[in-house]
Design a protein around this motif. Sequence first.
Motif, PDB file in Angstrom:
ATOM      1  N   ILE A 252      58.343  32.186   1.234  1.00 19.99           N
ATOM      2  CA  ILE A 252      58.888  33.568   0.466  1.00 19.99           C
ATOM      3  C   ILE A 252      58.550  33.047  -1.040  1.00 19.99           C
ATOM      4  N   GLY A 253      57.533  31.771  -1.186  1.00 20.52           N
ATOM      5  CA  GLY A 253      56.797  31.875  -2.590  1.00 20.52           C
ATOM      6  C   GLY A 253      55.882  32.059  -2.890  1.00 20.52           C
ATOM      7  N   GLN A 254      55.177  32.639  -1.703  1.00 18.26           N
ATOM      8  CA  GLN A 254      53.407  33.187  -1.241  1.00 18.26           C
ATOM      9  C   GLN A 254      53.549  33.480  -2.904  1.00 18.26           C
ATOM     10  N   THR A 255      53.540  34.753  -3.501  1.00 14.80           N
ATOM     11  CA  THR A 255      53.231  35.526  -4.558  1.00 14.80           C
ATOM     12  C   THR A 255      53.015  34.610  -5.304  1.00 14.80           C
ATOM     13  N   PHE A 256      54.403  33.866  -5.754  1.00 10.18           N
ATOM     14  CA  PHE A 256      54.043  32.485  -7.247  1.00 10.18           C
ATOM     15  C   PHE A 256      53.632  32.167  -6.829  1.00 10.18           C
ATOM     16  N   ALA A 257      53.202  31.956  -5.534  1.00 10.87           N
ATOM     17  CA  ALA A 257      52.002  29.958  -5.419  1.00 10.87           C
ATOM     18  C   ALA A 257      50.498  30.740  -5.717  1.00 10.87           C
ATOM     19  N   MET A 258      50.632  31.934  -5.453  1.00 13.83           N
ATOM     20  CA  MET A 258      48.992  32.451  -5.461  1.00 13.83           C
ATOM     21  C   MET A 258      48.826  32.668  -6.960  1.00 13.83           C
ATOM     22  N   SER A 259      49.834  32.805  -8.058  1.00 16.91           N
ATOM     23  CA  SER A 259      49.854  33.490  -8.922  1.00 16.91           C
ATOM     24  C   SER A 259      49.772  32.095 -10.308  1.00 16.91           C
TER      25      SER A 259
ATOM     26  N   ALA B 199      50.096  22.126  -4.621  1.00 19.69           N
ATOM     27  CA  ALA B 199      49.384  20.985  -5.535  1.00 19.69           C
ATOM     28  C   ALA B 199      47.945  20.604  -4.539  1.00 19.69           C
ATOM     29  N   SER B 200      47.969  20.946  -3.019  1.00 19.79           N
ATOM     30  CA  SER B 200      47.307  20.290  -2.174  1.00 19.79           C
ATOM     31  C   SER B 200      46.006  21.273  -2.080  1.00 19.79           C
ATOM     32  N   ALA B 201      46.501  22.332  -2.162  1.00 22.54           N
ATOM     33  CA  ALA B 201      46.183  24.416  -2.047  1.00 22.54           C
ATOM     34  C   ALA B 201      44.923  23.726  -3.255  1.00 22.54           C
ATOM     35  N   LEU B 202      45.476  23.642  -4.761  1.00 19.44           N
ATOM     36  CA  LEU B 202      44.425  23.616  -5.832  1.00 19.44           C
ATOM     37  C   LEU B 202      43.445  21.993  -5.565  1.00 19.44           C
ATOM     38  N   SER B 203      44.102  21.179  -5.169  1.00 19.69           N
ATOM     39  CA  SER B 203      43.116  20.136  -5.409  1.00 19.69           C
ATOM     40  C   SER B 203      41.953  20.525  -3.968  1.00 19.69           C
ATOM     41  N   TRP B 204      42.130  21.411  -2.606  1.00 23.19           N
ATOM     42  CA  TRP B 204      41.075  21.028  -1.479  1.00 23.19           C
ATOM     43  C   TRP B 204      39.995  22.619  -2.171  1.00 23.19           C
ATOM     44  N   ILE B 205      40.950  23.800  -2.725  1.00 24.58           N
ATOM     45  CA  ILE B 205      39.844  24.592  -3.731  1.00 24.58           C
ATOM     46  C   ILE B 205      39.292  23.757  -5.478  1.00 24.58           C
ATOM     47  N   LEU B 206      39.534  23.318  -5.823  1.00 26.27           N
ATOM     48  CA  LEU B 206      38.606  22.827  -6.852  1.00 26.27           C
ATOM     49  C   LEU B 206      37.072  22.120  -5.891  1.00 26.27           C
ATOM     50  N   TYR B 207      37.625  20.993  -4.760  1.00 26.71           N
ATOM     51  CA  TYR B 207      37.429  20.324  -4.053  1.00 26.71           C
ATOM     52  C   TYR B 207      35.877  21.458  -3.703  1.00 26.71           C
TER      53      TYR B 207
ATOM     54  N   CYS C  53      37.871  32.921  -3.464  1.00 28.99           N
ATOM     55  CA  CYS C  53      37.537  31.114  -3.252  1.00 28.99           C
ATOM     56  C   CYS C  53      38.992  30.838  -2.689  1.00 28.99           C
ATOM     57  N   ILE C  54      40.131  31.406  -2.777  1.00 28.05           N
ATOM     58  CA  ILE C  54      41.418  30.682  -3.128  1.00 28.05           C
ATOM     59  C   ILE C  54      41.670  30.446  -1.555  1.00 28.05           C
ATOM     60  N   LYS C  55      41.008  32.340  -1.334  1.00 26.01           N
ATOM     61  CA  LYS C  55      41.586  32.598   0.054  1.00 26.01           C
ATOM     62  C   LYS C  55      41.102  31.512   1.113  1.00 26.01           C
ATOM     63  N   GLU C  56      39.653  31.717   0.781  1.00 25.66           N
ATOM     64  CA  GLU C  56      39.051  31.083   1.869  1.00 25.66           C
ATOM     65  C   GLU C  56      38.982  29.104   1.745  1.00 25.66           C
ATOM     66  N   SER C  57      39.544  28.280   0.735  1.00 27.28           N
ATOM     67  CA  SER C  57      39.959  27.276   0.796  1.00 27.28           C
ATOM     68  C   SER C  57      41.251  27.015   1.491  1.00 27.28           C
ATOM     69  N   MET C  58      41.451  28.226   1.377  1.00 29.05           N
ATOM     70  CA  MET C  58      43.324  27.683   2.296  1.00 29.05           C
ATOM     71  C   MET C  58      42.990  28.087   3.600  1.00 29.05           C
ATOM     72  N   ARG C  59      42.081  29.141   4.244  1.00 30.94           N
ATOM     73  CA  ARG C  59      41.369  29.289   5.116  1.00 30.94           C
ATOM     74  C   ARG C  59      41.083  27.594   6.148  1.00 30.94           C
ATOM     75  N   LEU C  60      39.780  27.257   5.009  1.00 32.29           N
ATOM     76  CA  LEU C  60      39.636  25.849   5.678  1.00 32.29           C
ATOM     77  C   LEU C  60      40.947  24.896   5.572  1.00 32.29           C
ATOM     78  N   HIS C  61      41.470  24.693   4.017  1.00 32.32           N
ATOM     79  CA  HIS C  61      42.381  24.259   4.401  1.00 32.32           C
ATOM     80  C   HIS C  61      43.457  24.506   3.907  1.00 32.32           C
TER      81      HIS C  61
END
Length: 200
Positions: free
Chosen positions: A143-150, A9-17, A48-56
Amino acid sequence: MFEGEDTTASALSWILYNLVRHPEYQERCQQEEIEWDDLAQLPFLTMCIKESMRLHPPVTVISRCCAQDISLPDGRAIPKGVTCIISIFGIHHNPLCEFTYAPWFSVFCQVYDPFRSDLENIKDRSPLAFIPFSTGPKVRNCIGQTFAMSEMKVALAFTLLRFRVLPDDKEPEPRRKPELILRAEGGLWLRVEPLSVGTK
């Protein structure tokens, strides 16, 4: 162990931001075709997801206990058994880490640039330059990174298929609030505007 819902949820919020702040990237994500059989067919959204997770990064720090003495470049050593705090946020924002891969870490490390994650740009980059899901042996990695990315790709792709995400001009620029999970003080407030039928 962290709850996957909070971090995602945190990642999704920052990606949309970040996509709101860069409407040209949001529009490009909206133009990608969704392929259920292979979510890797959303290459720009993935960048875009990866760059947002780099910044946030959703998790800003991790800890590791040294299994052996570790020699540092300046000659000092971290003794076996010492617990070290590793700042994922610091690694992702440190301009002094240019030795790993110069275009990744630079004076522009605060700029949101999805092309940092382009396959051509990451081929010579240290695998430890980008660790939003932690790092280490399998038992120390997420352990959930593949699921989280999907999950993030599906949620974002279908949101952007139906809506244009816009800034909420009434809200001030968010301030990062690093707790167990990276949040924004007062939340991240955005607006959505339905896309007309046939827009995509």
